[in-house]
Design a protein around this motif. Structure first.
Motif, short mmCIF file in Angstrom:
data_model
loop_
_atom_site.label_atom_id
_atom_site.label_comp_id
_atom_site.label_asym_id
_atom_site.label_seq_id
_atom_site.Cartn_x
_atom_site.Cartn_y
_atom_site.Cartn_z
N ARG A 125 50.24 12.08 58.73
CA ARG A 125 50.60 12.23 57.32
C ARG A 125 49.39 11.99 56.41
O ARG A 125 49.17 12.73 55.45
CB ARG A 125 51.71 11.25 56.96
CG ARG A 125 52.09 11.28 55.47
CD ARG A 125 53.15 10.26 55.14
NE ARG A 125 54.40 10.57 55.83
CZ ARG A 125 55.49 9.82 55.71
NH1 ARG A 125 55.48 8.73 54.96
NH2 ARG A 125 56.58 10.15 56.36
N GLU A 181 47.63 14.74 53.91
CA GLU A 181 47.43 14.54 52.48
C GLU A 181 45.96 14.76 52.10
O GLU A 181 45.66 15.30 51.02
CB GLU A 181 47.88 13.13 52.09
CG GLU A 181 49.39 12.94 52.20
CD GLU A 181 49.81 11.50 51.97
OE1 GLU A 181 48.91 10.63 51.84
OE2 GLU A 181 51.03 11.24 51.90
N VAL A 213 45.41 18.47 51.92
CA VAL A 213 45.93 19.05 50.69
C VAL A 213 44.96 18.83 49.53
O VAL A 213 44.67 19.74 48.75
CB VAL A 213 47.31 18.45 50.35
CG1 VAL A 213 47.81 18.95 49.00
CG2 VAL A 213 48.32 18.80 51.45
N LYS A 214 44.43 17.61 49.43
CA LYS A 214 43.47 17.31 48.36
C LYS A 214 42.22 18.17 48.49
O LYS A 214 41.70 18.69 47.49
CB LYS A 214 43.10 15.83 48.39
CG LYS A 214 44.22 14.90 47.96
CD LYS A 214 43.78 13.44 48.06
CE LYS A 214 44.91 12.50 47.68
NZ LYS A 214 44.51 11.07 47.81
N TYR A 252 42.94 21.95 47.47
CA TYR A 252 43.03 22.19 46.03
C TYR A 252 41.71 21.91 45.32
O TYR A 252 41.45 22.45 44.23
CB TYR A 252 44.15 21.34 45.43
CG TYR A 252 45.52 21.94 45.66
CD1 TYR A 252 45.84 23.19 45.16
CD2 TYR A 252 46.48 21.24 46.38
CE1 TYR A 252 47.09 23.74 45.37
CE2 TYR A 252 47.74 21.80 46.60
CZ TYR A 252 48.03 23.05 46.09
OH TYR A 252 49.26 23.60 46.31
N ARG A 263 56.91 19.14 54.92
CA ARG A 263 55.75 18.61 54.22
C ARG A 263 54.83 19.72 53.73
O ARG A 263 54.18 19.59 52.68
CB ARG A 263 54.99 17.62 55.11
CG ARG A 263 54.19 18.22 56.25
CD ARG A 263 53.44 17.14 57.00
NE ARG A 263 52.58 17.70 58.03
CZ ARG A 263 51.82 16.96 58.84
NH1 ARG A 263 51.83 15.64 58.74
NH2 ARG A 263 51.04 17.54 59.74
N GLN A 287 56.59 21.28 50.61
CA GLN A 287 56.48 20.38 49.46
C GLN A 287 55.07 20.37 48.89
O GLN A 287 54.88 20.35 47.67
CB GLN A 287 56.88 18.96 49.89
CG GLN A 287 58.37 18.79 50.16
CD GLN A 287 59.21 18.97 48.92
OE1 GLN A 287 59.91 19.98 48.79
NE2 GLN A 287 59.15 18.04 48.00
N ALA A 288 54.07 20.37 49.77
CA ALA A 288 52.68 20.25 49.31
C ALA A 288 52.19 21.53 48.65
O ALA A 288 51.41 21.47 47.68
CB ALA A 288 51.78 19.90 50.50
N PHE A 289 52.64 22.68 49.14
CA PHE A 289 52.09 23.95 48.66
C PHE A 289 53.13 24.86 47.99
O PHE A 289 52.82 26.00 47.68
CB PHE A 289 51.42 24.71 49.82
CG PHE A 289 50.23 24.00 50.39
CD1 PHE A 289 49.00 24.01 49.74
CD2 PHE A 289 50.34 23.30 51.59
CE1 PHE A 289 47.91 23.35 50.27
CE2 PHE A 289 49.24 22.63 52.13
CZ PHE A 289 48.02 22.66 51.46
#
Length: 386
Positions: free
Chosen positions: A115, A119, A122-123, A126, A159, A162-164
């Motif tokens: 997890r 995360e 994802v950071k 972006y 996940r 939710q993230a994208f």
């Protein structure tokens, strides 16, 4: 300026310019040659009335494969992420697209990372692929993001969604142009948790399109919100539609031999025949865009009029000549162009050429200093013997 300082200054300037060109300026000099394609009136769909509105401008990339902690060396990770960041931000500055689509495999190890690492993924994504406020980005899931069908779990899928903000099926409509994004992993047709959701959403979108076109019973269309204007959609997903291999692909960025001859496995390198027929029957696209193979391909759609275009990987780790697509759409017409990025081999050649020039420059200055000292000694001896 003293000779030694002058030599050091010139050498430093040369090295810095080489580095600046290979790591920054080359992206502008290469991508500046690509611009938005022009619509050809001869390709207009006569069955769709023109709207007179400005064409929708989109950019499409695929397979960024941000490296993880298991398979990625720190320098390789640093190098590839800088290249993709610089290429993408250069494209944003030069082209200013309205929409950006990323066709899966954003991450290299998304299917098994923890997890906390997810995360971090994802950071990083972006941060590398930042878009201006006026530009919208849409993402489709790939097998490296959530796993192949046999491996995907509700947790891995949730996940990522939710993230994208990437549901199994999504309809994006802009000025009468309709883009249908599909999670390829969800098209197995075995009734799994992900497949059921995708089939339900596809059926709903199918009815919306039929109602908007006027080919569905009007009383049944009351339950479905019609589109403001019907036009044949653009299908977008990670997997290409079913094909036996890349042998029919002759693009400049197509797979090399013997990779081109390798036979595709259904639901691994491409969609199954059943899923392909299902999508084409329900969506009836005018254009299908995909990724996954890391190589380019353009071919006619297996059913109906239109094209399928496979976008190569955006990462230099997967391809020497990555590229991205620029496309313009009106409800009755479209045009696209693949924009080349600097070749990895070209950048390496420039560095090697620069190093060779640097060594020649050092040797030249060394020989000049030797010659100067020799002449100084000779002059001293000549004075002494006079």
């Amino acid at each position: 300026m003293r000779p030694n300082l002058k030599f050091l200054f010139r050498t430093s300037c040369g090295i810095l310019f080489l580095f600046f060109y290979c790591e920054f300026l080359i992206f502008y000099t290469t991508q500046f040659n690509c611009d938005w394609p022009h619509l050809n009136p001869a390709n207009e769909d006569a069955s769709i009335d023109p709207t007179g509105e400005a064409p929708v401008k989109i950019m499409v990339i695929a397979d960024t494969h941000l490296l993880g902690s298991k398979n990625g060396h720190w320098f390789d990770k640093l190098r590839r992420e800088w290249q993709m960041y610089r290429a993408f931000q250069t494209a944003m500055a030069l082209h200013k697209p309205e929409l950006v689509f990323v066709l899966g495999d954003l991450m290299d190890e998304g299917l098994w990372c923890s997890r906390s690492e997810f995360e971090y993924y994802v950071k990083r994504f972006y941060k590398l692929f930042t878009v201006p406020k006026e530009t919208k980005m849409y993402v489709a899931a790939g097998n490296h993001d959530i796993g192949f069908h046999y491996r995907v779990s509700p947790y891995l899928n949730h996940r990522f969604v939710q993230a994208f903000d990437a549901p199994a099926v999504r309809l994006v409509s802009v000025r009468g142009n309709h883009f249908v994004l599909v999670n390829s992993v969800a098209l197995q047709g075995d009734g799994c948790f992900l497949c059921r959701e995708a089939e339900q959403q596809l059926s709903k979108i199918e009815k919306i399109l039929q109602c908007s076109k006027g080919t569905y019973y009007s009383d049944k269309c009351k339950a479905h919100k019609k589109l403001e204007k019907y036009s044949r959609p653009i299908l977008m997903q990670h997997y290409p539609l079913y094909r036996q291999s890349d042998m029919e692909c002759n693009d400049f960025d197509a797979a090399p031999y013997p990779v081109k001859q390798e036979r595709f496995r259904e639901s691994w390198e491409c969609l199954s025949q059943e899923a392909t027929l299902q999508l084409l029957n329900q969506v009836k696209p005018r254009l299908s865009l995909s990724g996954h193979t890391h190589h380019g391909c353009t071919r006619p759609l297996p059913m109906g009029e239109g094209l399928e275009v496979t976008i190569p990987s955006f990462s230099w780790r997967n391809k020497d000549n990555p590229n991205y697509m620029l496309a313009v759409f009106t409800p009755n017409n479209y045009a696209y162009m693949k924009c080349e990025l600097p070749r990895e081999s070209t950048v390496i050649s420039l560095y090697l050429f620069g190093v060779a020039l640097f060594l020649i420059w050092l040797l030249y200055n060394f020989m000049c200093r030797k010659k100067h000292k020799f002449l100084s000694v000779l002059a001293t001896f000549s004075i002494f013997f006079k």
